[in-house]
Design a protein around this motif. Structure first.
Motif, short mmCIF file in Angstrom:
data_model
loop_
_atom_site.label_atom_id
_atom_site.label_comp_id
_atom_site.label_asym_id
_atom_site.label_seq_id
_atom_site.Cartn_x
_atom_site.Cartn_y
_atom_site.Cartn_z
N THR A 165 34.69 -14.92 -2.68
CA THR A 165 33.85 -14.95 -1.48
C THR A 165 32.45 -14.41 -1.77
O THR A 165 31.45 -14.94 -1.27
CB THR A 165 34.49 -14.12 -0.36
OG1 THR A 165 35.83 -14.58 -0.13
CG2 THR A 165 33.69 -14.24 0.93
N CYS A 166 32.41 -13.36 -2.59
CA CYS A 166 31.12 -12.74 -2.94
C CYS A 166 31.01 -12.67 -4.47
O CYS A 166 31.43 -11.68 -5.08
CB CYS A 166 31.02 -11.35 -2.32
SG CYS A 166 29.44 -10.52 -2.65
N TRP A 207 43.85 -9.33 -3.39
CA TRP A 207 42.70 -9.33 -2.49
C TRP A 207 41.37 -9.25 -3.24
O TRP A 207 40.36 -9.79 -2.80
CB TRP A 207 42.81 -8.18 -1.49
CG TRP A 207 43.85 -8.41 -0.46
CD1 TRP A 207 45.08 -7.82 -0.37
CD2 TRP A 207 43.76 -9.32 0.64
NE1 TRP A 207 45.77 -8.31 0.71
CE2 TRP A 207 44.98 -9.23 1.36
CE3 TRP A 207 42.78 -10.20 1.09
CZ2 TRP A 207 45.24 -9.99 2.49
CZ3 TRP A 207 43.03 -10.96 2.22
CH2 TRP A 207 44.24 -10.85 2.91
N LEU A 208 41.37 -8.59 -4.39
CA LEU A 208 40.13 -8.46 -5.16
C LEU A 208 39.64 -9.82 -5.64
O LEU A 208 38.44 -10.09 -5.63
CB LEU A 208 40.35 -7.52 -6.35
CG LEU A 208 39.10 -7.23 -7.22
CD1 LEU A 208 38.00 -6.60 -6.36
CD2 LEU A 208 39.47 -6.31 -8.38
N THR A 209 40.56 -10.69 -6.03
CA THR A 209 40.18 -12.04 -6.45
C THR A 209 39.54 -12.80 -5.30
O THR A 209 38.51 -13.46 -5.48
CB THR A 209 41.43 -12.81 -6.95
OG1 THR A 209 41.95 -12.16 -8.10
CG2 THR A 209 41.05 -14.24 -7.30
N LEU A 210 40.13 -12.70 -4.11
CA LEU A 210 39.56 -13.38 -2.95
C LEU A 210 38.18 -12.84 -2.61
O LEU A 210 37.27 -13.60 -2.24
CB LEU A 210 40.50 -13.23 -1.75
CG LEU A 210 41.86 -13.93 -1.86
CD1 LEU A 210 42.72 -13.61 -0.63
CD2 LEU A 210 41.67 -15.43 -2.01
N LEU A 211 38.00 -11.54 -2.75
CA LEU A 211 36.69 -10.94 -2.49
C LEU A 211 35.65 -11.44 -3.50
O LEU A 211 34.51 -11.73 -3.15
CB LEU A 211 36.78 -9.42 -2.54
CG LEU A 211 37.47 -8.73 -1.36
CD1 LEU A 211 37.62 -7.24 -1.63
CD2 LEU A 211 36.69 -8.97 -0.07
N LYS A 212 36.06 -11.55 -4.77
CA LYS A 212 35.14 -12.04 -5.80
C LYS A 212 34.76 -13.49 -5.57
O LYS A 212 33.61 -13.89 -5.80
CB LYS A 212 35.77 -11.87 -7.18
CG LYS A 212 35.88 -10.42 -7.65
CD LYS A 212 36.53 -10.36 -9.02
CE LYS A 212 36.64 -8.93 -9.52
NZ LYS A 212 37.27 -8.84 -10.85
N THR A 228 32.94 -5.54 -11.28
CA THR A 228 34.36 -5.20 -11.33
C THR A 228 35.13 -6.19 -12.19
O THR A 228 34.74 -7.34 -12.34
CB THR A 228 34.98 -5.22 -9.91
OG1 THR A 228 34.85 -6.53 -9.36
CG2 THR A 228 34.30 -4.21 -9.01
N LEU A 270 30.24 -9.63 -6.98
CA LEU A 270 31.22 -8.63 -7.41
C LEU A 270 31.70 -8.88 -8.84
O LEU A 270 32.23 -7.96 -9.48
CB LEU A 270 32.41 -8.63 -6.45
CG LEU A 270 32.15 -8.13 -5.03
CD1 LEU A 270 33.39 -8.31 -4.16
CD2 LEU A 270 31.72 -6.67 -5.05
N SER A 287 34.87 -20.84 -9.21
CA SER A 287 33.89 -20.92 -8.11
C SER A 287 32.99 -22.14 -8.27
O SER A 287 32.67 -22.83 -7.30
CB SER A 287 33.05 -19.64 -8.08
OG SER A 287 33.84 -18.50 -7.84
#
Length: 287
Positions: free
Chosen positions: A180-181, A173-178, A188, A184, A201
């Motif tokens: 998306t945003c 999930w951290l990869t998906l958050l990065k 992190t 980050l 990206s």
């Protein structure tokens, strides 16, 4: 073919967009060849060599068409052309440009950023820092076409590399958050992990950019128009059939001109004199 006296971008926005392609593309290309490609194919093998040559071909066309857009002068100052006689019907298509203080030919419009009237002006491109017009329209279309192809080609490899080969690192999930945003990425994760996510990206962004531009510009080229056309009448005024419309942009050797920006393909029109389509002429006469 006349070269622009100052091909460099003038505005800050143009400079930043130019650097995105001009600087990041070579860096990402080197990363793909050195890091990603060996994970798929044995260096020196057939598929490794084939993929490397294909990547070189795509990058050459992206950069080559982009540089051609920037270098080629497509303003009305390319050559000295006398306006038609005052009493002629063709003279009615010419208009006075208050910025240049001169008569401008049909389909030309003044660009305040470039400081000149542009032949068959389409738009001012942020990524090349110049206007797209009669003489460099072919190279702009080549630029976005190969940007799209290169992005698809790279995204296939990058997605398999990230989600399958190194799924234990990136499938979370951290990869998906990065993704998306991207902010980050600054706070992190490890350095090299975040660098690859940044490149991924940019790959997705380049693909989205290519899809949007092709989807917007291809129909305009096929109907013989330019982005600057605002009314329906102007959009269809120079529609001469798909093949003639393509030849007007890609030149008389349009069947092979798309393969390389180095292939010479003379344009059938001079950019100063334009003949409206027969259907438009007949409609105007009827009105």
């Amino acid at each position: 073919m006349k070269i622009r006296s100052n091909p460099l971008p003038r505005r800050l926005a143009d400079v930043l967009c130019f650097l995105l392609i001009g600087v990041f593309l070579p860096i990402v290309f080197i990363f793909e060849i050195v890091v990603v490609l060996p994970a798929f194919h044995e260096p020196g093998g057939f598929f490794h060599t084939f993929t490397f040559l294909m990547a070189m071909f795509l990058v050459f066309n992206i950069k080559g068409n982009m540089i051609a857009c920037m270098m080629i002068d497509t303003s009305v100052d390319v050559k000295q052309v006398e306006p038609p006689p005052e009493q002629s019907a063709e003279r009615l298509e010419w208009r006075e440009c208050t910025e240049c203080n001169r008569l401008a030919p049909p389909r030309s419009w003044h660009c305040k950023i470039c400081g000149a009237c542009i032949l068959k002006r389409d738009h001012h491109c942020l990524y090349t820092g110049c206007c797209i017009g009669h003489r460099n329209h072919r190279f702009f279309m080549g630029f976005i076409f190969y940007l799209f192809l290169g992005s698809v080609y790279a995204l296939v490899y990058n997605s398999i590399y990230m989600w399958i080969i190194h799924g234990s690192i990136y499938s979370n999930w951290l990869t998906l958050l990065k993704l998306t945003c991207p902010m980050l990425l600054l706070v992190t994760g490890g350095f090299w992990t975040n660098i690859y996510l940044l490149f991924y990206s940019l790959n997705v962004l380049a693909l989205a950019y290519g899809v949007l531009l092709l989807g917007y510009h291809v129909p305009i080229v096929l109907r013989g128009g330019v982005s600057a056309d605002r009314t329906k009448q102007r959009k269809l005024k120079y529609k001469r059939g798909v093949m003639e419309n393509l030849r007007s942009v890609f030149g008389v050797r349009m069947h092979i001109a798309w393969l390389s920006p180095l292939i010479r393909s003379d344009l059938p029109d001079d950019g100063y004199h334009w003949k409206a389509s027969n259907s438009t002429t007949a409609k105007e006469s009827k009105d």
